[in-house]
Enzyme design. Structure first.
Site, PDB file in Angstrom:
ATOM      1  CE1 TYR A   1      -2.107  -2.816   9.065  1.00 41.47           C
ATOM      2  CE2 TYR A   1      -3.967  -3.894  10.119  1.00 41.47           C
ATOM      3  CZ  TYR A   1      -3.466  -3.032   9.160  1.00 41.47           C
ATOM      4  OH  TYR A   1      -4.322  -2.368   8.320  1.00 41.47           O
TER       5      TYR A   1
ATOM      6  CG  ASP B   1      -2.175  -2.600   5.705  1.00 39.04           C
ATOM      7  OD1 ASP B   1      -0.993  -2.951   5.550  1.00 39.04           O
ATOM      8  OD2 ASP B   1      -2.508  -1.430   5.962  1.00 39.04           O
TER       9      ASP B   1
ATOM     10  CD  GLU C   1      -2.991  -0.964   2.299  1.00 38.08           C
ATOM     11  OE1 GLU C   1      -3.329   0.142   2.742  1.00 38.08           O
ATOM     12  OE2 GLU C   1      -3.367  -2.036   2.786  1.00 38.08           O
TER      13      GLU C   1
ATOM     14  CD  GLU D   1     -11.279   0.376   4.121  1.00 40.73           C
ATOM     15  OE1 GLU D   1     -10.898   0.802   3.017  1.00 40.73           O
ATOM     16  OE2 GLU D   1     -12.483   0.340   4.462  1.00 40.73           O
TER      17      GLU D   1
ATOM     18  CG  ASP E   1      -7.159  -3.550   7.603  1.00 41.13           C
ATOM     19  OD1 ASP E   1      -6.931  -3.632   6.371  1.00 41.13           O
ATOM     20  OD2 ASP E   1      -6.932  -2.523   8.259  1.00 41.13           O
TER      21      ASP E   1
ATOM     22  CG  HIS F   1      -4.266  -8.153  12.432  1.00 37.96           C
ATOM     23  ND1 HIS F   1      -3.319  -8.406  11.473  1.00 37.96           N
ATOM     24  CD2 HIS F   1      -5.298  -7.565  11.793  1.00 37.96           C
ATOM     25  CE1 HIS F   1      -3.767  -7.981  10.295  1.00 37.96           C
ATOM     26  NE2 HIS F   1      -4.964  -7.472  10.464  1.00 37.96           N
TER      27      HIS F   1
ATOM     28  NE  ARG G   1      -5.953   1.689  10.255  1.00 40.48           N
ATOM     29  CZ  ARG G   1      -5.018   2.032   9.377  1.00 40.48           C
ATOM     30  NH1 ARG G   1      -4.329   1.083   8.762  1.00 40.48           N
ATOM     31  NH2 ARG G   1      -4.758   3.293   9.115  1.00 40.48           N
TER      32      ARG G   1
END
Length: 906
Positions: free
Chosen positions: A330, A106, A20, A110, A108, A377, A332
């Site tokens: 990570y 990532d 990203e 998103e 998650d 995570h 989040r």
């Protein structure tokens, strides 16, 4: 630019890795093996467009309202944004000669959606692998390469559902706010609920009525002269009332307590001056305290707010950089679990740094509370199978990054350390006063005999009302029952109950999490949004709602009840988690939300059946008997409604509300004071002898000013306009008369609406005053500005003394001022030329500094030169923030690329 892991040997396969962000790409490239090339998508490459940007043929279709096809199962109409077209072309070019594609966004929702969008846009014809890293370390990347998978379509569906949901919610409800409250406002699934929480807390503070109560505090000494403090807790067997015994209306909750007033407390203190005190009871209990769990996203934001004074946005920005550069896992996550490697690393470091006795025999295992996709995570912890200590990263991390890393390291290591141990003692002592009243005092104290995890870290906490109640908790001497005690400094002390504390960013995040509203990745953005929209401002750490937030919340509560209901919003969040787990369908859920079913009414029906909303009622709050606060186009103001028999055309009395006055500070008494002290809204000063126009003085939102009234053209003047004709001989409609802009002028600080004269008003409206020109022909003017009176010659401005000098200073005096070198300050750090408060985006102070190339605006992160056409004195806060926002949008200036010199001829 793509980053090659190593120089690719001829004939070897090329493996393209898309991440990203470039920073993440550089770190990953350093750990990948031969043949990998890493490039970045720079976040999402496509999204829903604004409906106004849709092709003409789609605007009138079922796609036109939301850029979502309502007739085709809410199919989103995605476009590659203009600023991402170049990036997409670069990715396609990089993919052309690749043999494999690794989507390493990532892990998650998103990130999963970004990977899916890349797949849809790039249409690769080579094998595709989904790769995720919980941390960017060599070990984690090697593990990830062994655990590749396909894109999780359920997670993509959940992200897409959330995106469509937010579009439906915002685009249906926001226009109602525009029509009934103010343009530019917005509603959002989480932001509206967060705003409601802050407004409800302020309503509680506004309704709060304090109560006073008294008690006694004394210093007591043993026979060995060891002293401690104790507070009166009961009289004649009845407990003394404290703050927790009163309602927010200032009334006692129970009749079974004794409420001491000042007189009673003073009388009791006097009666106990010569009394004999003894220890009546002593209770000792073992004390044990466990360490806090490792950080989740929300607990990290809370602790960084409490201990480092970071906003949620800053915390996430700093954590993002630490993650991308391989320092933490990570950032989040809802999980507080640690991997086996992390537990071993934490226990090992705790033992090495604090001693083996600080590590318990059994490993501590923490479990998360939620079942959603973020649970894949770990908790947020230092990266790697062997943590780097703060001392080891001190040379590579600076400022905020070091502070946050140290906080994460301490919390992680402490989470695997032993409990803190000690004992808690509670003592009751008493005596009988001279008038026969039995008084009992209490004190408690905790002694820590083994610090355990507290040697590394101790969790912070949010302020509560009980903290102000003066409870005594300190070290107690060795005591036993019936020990005699002597009293000293026995004094009556008065207290006031305190209102519920305002939310801070930390406590708001905590409350949202407890209610199940929002997710870790949304909290920082949510708080930033409600601040940027003007719904909430900060006063120190406290979040204070604006009056416009009251109007917005009232409208939503009355007409969109479910959509600001805490349980309803939490259920929506859980439904999105169910979609992410593959337990619910996207289309069915969106259909129910928007169109409804037999049990529930959908958003579409609610908006269509709204009926008439009384905008005046929505924007009105009764402050005192006969005084109402109105939220108007130019801000809040107080109004005293006219009586029914008031003559037609009579204007109601009004008063402006100072911007710095928080809602709970606008009491009935304050409102009456503002109304009584408000000068006339308008006073006619007379006519301008040159134009014949009426000149009036007014009290405005930004201070008193004078203005000339431009009369509307009369019917006769309009009728006498010359008639123009089309070529076919038909008369053209009469042109609308050109609107003349009235002259205005702000009053000096020494003037007021009540005292300013017509002559002074005419002089103010003629500003800036032209003094003449210098030897080179440059015009010199004098005028008034935000920071006082000043001279202006081109872009060179000089401050002068008082405002009155604007009318008296001569050209010769001005030339003398310009003949002197401009004062730039000879200190190491020159004072700013201007200060504009805090930037709502960066949350840093905005100032104007004098730089090498002239004055510039800065928030310490972004710099923008003050336009040459604008004097410093003319610069307003709004314009300064606007210029910074424009520069921030453009991004850093690109450095010119120097062409390499032509190779020398052989």
């Amino acid at each position: 630019m793509p980053v090659k892991a190593t120089d690719k040997s001829a004939g070897k396969k090329k493996k393209l890795v898309i991440v990203e962000s470039p920073a993440k790409g550089k770190t990953i490239a350093a750990y990948l093996g031969d043949g990998f090339e890493v490039t970045a998508s720079m976040g999402h490459i496509r999204d829903l467009p604004q409906p106004s940007d849709l092709p003409a043929e789609l605007k009138k279709s079922s796609v036109g309202k939301f850029a979502v096809d309502l007739d085709k199962d809410f199919e989103p109409y995605y476009v590659v944004s203009t600023d991402k077209k170049k990036k997409v072309a670069e990715l396609k070019a990089a993919l052309k000669d690749a043999d494999e594609l690794y989507l390493a966004t990532d892990g998650d929702r998103e990130g999963e959606a970004i990977a899916w969008h890349l797949l849809q846009v790039l249409k690769p014809k080579v094998p595709v692998h989904r790769l995720t890293f919980p941390e960017i370390t060599k070990e984690a990347i090697q593990r990830a390469l062994q655990e590749m998978r396909d894109i999780d379509i359920s997670m993509v569906d959940a992200q897409e559902t959330r995106r469509i949901l937010d579009r439906l919610y915002g685009y249906e409800i926001s226009p109602v706010l525009w029509r009934k409250v103010a343009r530019g406002l917005s509603a959002g699934r989480v932001q509206s609920v967060a705003t409601r929480l802050v407004v409800e807390r302020e309503r509680e503070r506004m309704a709060f009525r304090s109560a006073s109560y008294w008690d006694l505090l004394g210093t007591f000494s043993t026979a060995s002269s060891e002293s401690f403090k104790a507070r009166l807790t009961s009289v004649d067997g009845a407990r003394i009332a404290s703050g927790k015994d009163f309602t927010d209306r200032g009334e006692l909750k129970s009749k079974n307590v004794t409420h001491l007033d000042e007189a009673a407390a003073l009388s009791l203190a006097e009666g106990l001056q010569s009394a004999s005190f003894t220890v009546r009871s002593l209770e000792t209990k073992p004390y044990t305290r466990r360490p806090a769990a490792p950080f989740t996203t929300s607990t990290l934001q809370q602790e960084a707010s409490r201990k480092l004074r970071f906003s949620s946005r800053v915390t996430m920005q700093v954590a993002q950089r630490l993650y991308e550069n391989g320092y933490i896992t990570y950032m989040r996550t809802d999980s507080s679990a640690l991997s086996d490697q992390a537990i071993n690393a934490a226990r090992r470091q705790a033992s090495e740094l604090y001693g083996p006795e600080y590590v318990p025999e059994a490993r501590r295992v923490y479990k998360g509370k939620s079942k959603n996709a973020q649970e894949a995570h770990e908790a947020i912890r230092p990266a790697g199978d062997s943590f780097r200590t703060p001392a080891q990263v001190a040379s590579s991390l600076r400022g905020d990054e070091f502070k946050l890393y140290e906080l994460i390291w301490k919390r992680t290591v402490a989470s695997q350390m032993a409990d803190a141990k000690g004992s808690t003692a509670s003592v009751k002592l008493g005596a009988v006063s001279a008038d026969g009243r039995d008084a009992e005092f209490s004190a408690s104290g905790t002694v820590i005999t083994f610090r355990g995890f507290m040697a590394a870290y101790e969790e912070g906490h949010d302020a509560t009302r009980d903290e102000d109640e003066g409870s005594e908790d300190g070290r107690l001497p060795i005591l036993k029952k019936d020990d005699p005690l002597s009293a000293a400094d026995l004094a009556a002390s008065g207290h006031e109950t305190s209102p519920p504390p305002r939310f801070t960013e930390a406590s708001l995040v905590k409350t949202l999490e407890e209610l199940g509203i929002g997710r870790p990745s949304t909290y920082a953005a949510t708080i930033s949004t409600i601040m940027d929209r003007g719904y909430v401002t900060q006063r120190g750490q406290a979040l204070v709602p604006s009056w416009i937030a009251f109007s917005v919340v009232r409208l939503l509560e009355e007409h969109f009840t479910d959509y600001v209901d805490y349980d309803f919003t939490a259920e929506m969040e859980e439904d999105l988690d169910r979609i992410a787990r593959g337990e619910a369908g996207r289309v069915e859920w969106l259909n129910q939300f928007y169109y409804g079913d037999r049990k529930d009414t959908g958003l579409h029906t609610i908006v269509n059946d709204l009926g008439e909303i009384d905008a005046r009622a929505v924007n009105s709050i009764e402050i005192a008997d006969g005084i109402v606060l109105r939220v108007g186009k130019f801000g809040p103001y107080l109004e005293r409604p006219l009586p029914a028999d008031a003559p037609e055309g009579t204007e109601p009395e009004r008063a402006n509300v100072p911007e710095e006055l928080a809602p709970d500070e606008l009491t009935a008494e304050k409102a009456i004071e503002l109304m009584n002290s408000a000068g006339p809204e308008e006073r006619v000063l007379g006519e301008d002898p040159e134009t014949g126009r009426t000149i009036v003085a007014r009290n405005g939102r930004y201070g008193p000013y004078v203005i000339e009234l431009i009369p509307e053209p009369t019917a006769e003047e309009l009728a006498n306009q010359p008639v123009e004709y089309y070529k076919n001989g038909k008369p053209k409609p009469p042109k609308k008369p050109t609107k003349v802009k009235p002259r205005t002028g702000s009053l000096f600080k020494s003037m007021s609406v009540e005292t300013v004269t017509l002559d002074e008003a005419l002089k103010l409206m003629r500003l800036p005053r032209v003094l003449g020109t210098d030897a080179e022909g440059n015009e010199i003017t004098v005028q008034n500005g935000r920071f006082g009176p000043y001279l202006k010659k081109g872009t060179d401005s000089r401050s002068i003394g008082s405002e009155e000098e604007i009318f008296t200073i001569t050209l010769e005096q001005a030339l003398e001022i310009y003949s002197q070198p401009k004062q730039r300050g000879g200190r190491q750090a020159a004072a700013p030329l201007a200060e504009f408060g805090t930037d709502p985006v960066s949350e840093k102070p905005v100032v104007v500094k004098d730089g090498r190339f002239g004055p510039y605006i800065t928030d310490g992160i972004t710099n923008i030169t003050v336009p040459r056409s604008m004097a410093i004195e003319e610069l307003t806060r709004e314009r300064a923030l606007e210029l910074l926002a424009e520069k921030r949008e453009k991004g850093p200036a690109k450095k010119p690329v120097r062409k390499r010199a032509a190779a020398a001829k052989k």
